[in-house]
Design an enzyme around this catalytic site. Structure first.
Site, short mmCIF file in Angstrom:
data_model
loop_
_atom_site.label_atom_id
_atom_site.label_comp_id
_atom_site.label_asym_id
_atom_site.label_seq_id
_atom_site.Cartn_x
_atom_site.Cartn_y
_atom_site.Cartn_z
N ASN A 7 -22.02 26.25 -2.44
CA ASN A 7 -21.93 25.31 -1.29
C ASN A 7 -22.73 25.66 -0.43
OD1 ASN A 7 -21.35 23.64 0.92
ND2 ASN A 7 -19.12 23.41 0.09
N ARG A 18 -31.39 24.38 14.93
CA ARG A 18 -32.67 24.59 15.31
C ARG A 18 -33.72 23.24 15.13
NH1 ARG A 18 -35.82 29.28 16.69
NH2 ARG A 18 -37.52 28.41 17.75
N HIS A 43 -20.83 19.05 0.74
CA HIS A 43 -19.54 18.56 1.47
C HIS A 43 -20.16 17.77 2.74
CE1 HIS A 43 -15.19 18.38 2.63
NE2 HIS A 43 -15.69 17.51 3.13
N ARG A 45 -20.27 15.40 5.75
CA ARG A 45 -19.05 14.61 6.83
C ARG A 45 -19.71 13.53 7.36
NH1 ARG A 45 -17.14 19.93 5.91
NH2 ARG A 45 -14.52 19.85 5.76
N HIS A 50 -23.74 19.14 9.08
CA HIS A 50 -24.45 19.97 8.25
C HIS A 50 -25.22 19.09 7.25
CE1 HIS A 50 -20.58 19.58 6.54
NE2 HIS A 50 -19.99 20.31 7.26
N GLU A 70 -18.20 16.94 -2.55
CA GLU A 70 -16.77 16.82 -2.25
C GLU A 70 -16.82 16.26 -0.74
OE1 GLU A 70 -15.84 20.83 -2.32
OE2 GLU A 70 -16.35 21.08 -0.20
N THR A 100 -13.14 22.58 8.76
CA THR A 100 -13.41 22.77 7.53
C THR A 100 -12.10 22.31 6.54
OG1 THR A 100 -13.73 24.55 5.87
CG2 THR A 100 -12.39 25.13 7.58
N HIS A 195 -12.38 27.85 -1.38
CA HIS A 195 -12.19 28.14 0.00
C HIS A 195 -11.83 29.51 0.17
CE1 HIS A 195 -11.70 26.10 3.77
NE2 HIS A 195 -10.92 26.87 4.08
N ASP A 196 -12.62 30.03 0.99
CA ASP A 196 -12.42 31.44 1.65
C ASP A 196 -12.30 32.58 0.30
OD1 ASP A 196 -12.49 30.61 4.16
OD2 ASP A 196 -10.32 30.63 4.35
N GLY A 218 -19.19 28.93 -0.31
CA GLY A 218 -20.22 28.62 0.47
C GLY A 218 -20.28 29.76 1.63
N HIS A 219 -19.47 29.71 2.58
CA HIS A 219 -19.32 30.19 3.72
C HIS A 219 -19.55 31.87 3.60
CE1 HIS A 219 -18.67 31.31 8.13
NE2 HIS A 219 -17.77 32.14 7.44
#
Length: 244
Positions: A7, A18, A43, A45, A50, A70, A100, A195-196, A218-219
Site C-alpha cells: 500500500n 512538502r 486507497h 479518499r 494522500h 480500496e 484509517t 491492517h497493522d 503499507g504503514h
C-alpha cells in the site's frame, strides 16, 4: 503462495506534506514491483490527503503486477474504479473523515448496498473483495452479496498479538480469525488480510491461516523501510509469507 501487495498511501502522504513530486509515486510503485512486491494497493479518499485520484489513473498503465484499489464505494470512487479497471477492488466501510480503516462491513445490514455495488464492479470484470471483521456470521452475507474474496481486518489481531507477550490469554481473539477464514474457505470465498500487519506479527498469522491469498501492507512497511531500505524491507516481508 501468499502475495504481498504494498500500500503506497504513506509515500503519497510524504509527497503531499512538502508539495512537488518527491517522492515520485509512480516510481515508488515501479520500484516496489522491481524489489519483489506482487501487487500495489492504493486507497484514495475524498479529500485526497494522500493518494490522489489522478495518481490512480496514472498508475494504471504502469503497474505490471496486481493493482488493488480500496475504499468506500461513493459515486466518485465507483466512477474512478470503473474507469481505471484494476484487477481488484476492495470495498471498505470508511466514513469520509476516517483517519484509517477501523472496522469491517456488516454484511447483513448493508446487504442491498453491497449487492448493487459489487454487481456493478463485477460487470466491469473487476474482482471484488470486501473488508470484514473476524466475525464468522458475516461471511455468508459477503458471499450472498457477490464478493469473490474477503479481506480480514487485522487491526484487533495486531493489538492483541502485542498484548499476548505478557498475557497469552489475549490471543483467544485469534480463534475468531481462524473460524472466519475457515467459513470463507468452506463456502468458496478467497481470503486476503490487512491492517497493522508487520514484521513482528505477520508470520504467526500466515502460519495459522495458510489459505491467505494476499496481504496488503503499507504503514508498517514504510516505517521499516526508513531503517532497512525499501528493497530489503520488501524481501523481509516476503520471507514472513513463505510457505515453509
Amino acid at each position: 503462495m501468499t502475495k504481498l501487495s504494498v500500500n503506497i498511501n504513506k509515500f503519497a502522504t510524504l509527497r503531499n506534506a512538502r508539495g512537488g513530486n518527491l517522492p515520485d509515486i509512480l516510481k515508488v510503485a515501479q520500484d516496489c514491483e522491481r524489489f519483489g512486491a506482487e501487487g500495489i494497493t492504493v486507497h484514495p479518499r475524498p479529500d485526497e490527503r494522500h493518494i490522489r485520484y489522478q495518481d490512480v489513473r496514472d498508475l494504471k498503465p504502469l503497474v505490471t503486477t496486481e493493482f488493488n484499489i480500496e475504499g468506500y464505494p461513493s459515486r466518485d470512487f465507483m466512477d474512478l474504479v470503473l474507469s481505471v479497471k484494476p484487477h481488484q477492488c476492495t470495498l471498505v466501510p470508511d466514513p469520509p473523515d476516517a483517519i484509517t480503516s477501523n472496522t469491517g462491513w456488516d454484511t447483513i445490514q448493508h446487504q442491498s448496498q453491497l449487492k448493487e455495488v459489487i454487481s456493478e464492479l463485477k460487470n466491469a470484470g473487476i474482482r471484488v473483495s470486501i473488508f470484514l471483521n473476524a466475525e464468522p456470521d458475516k461471511v455468508e452475507g459477503a458471499k450472498t452479496a457477490g464478493a469473490d474474496r474477503i479481506e480480514l481486518y487485522t487491526g484487533p489481531y495486531a493489538e492483541e498479538y502485542t498484548k499476548a507477550r505478557t498475557q497469552p490469554q489475549n490471543l483467544q481473539l485469534f480463534n475468531d480469525y481462524k473460524n472466519t477464514a475457515r467459513e470463507a474457505t468452506n463456502i468458496g470465498l478467497e481470503l486476503n488480510a490487512g491492517h497493522d500487519l508487520n514484521l513482528d506479527n505477520l508470520r504467526f498469522f500466515k502460519l495459522h491461516i495458510p489459505q491467505l491469498k494476499e496481504v496488503s501492507i503499507g504503514h508498517a512497511l514504510v516505517v521499516d523501510a526508513l531503517y532497512y531500505g525499501l528493497e530489503n524491507t520488501i524481501q523481509l516481508y516476503k520471507r514472513q509469507l513463505a510457505d515453509h
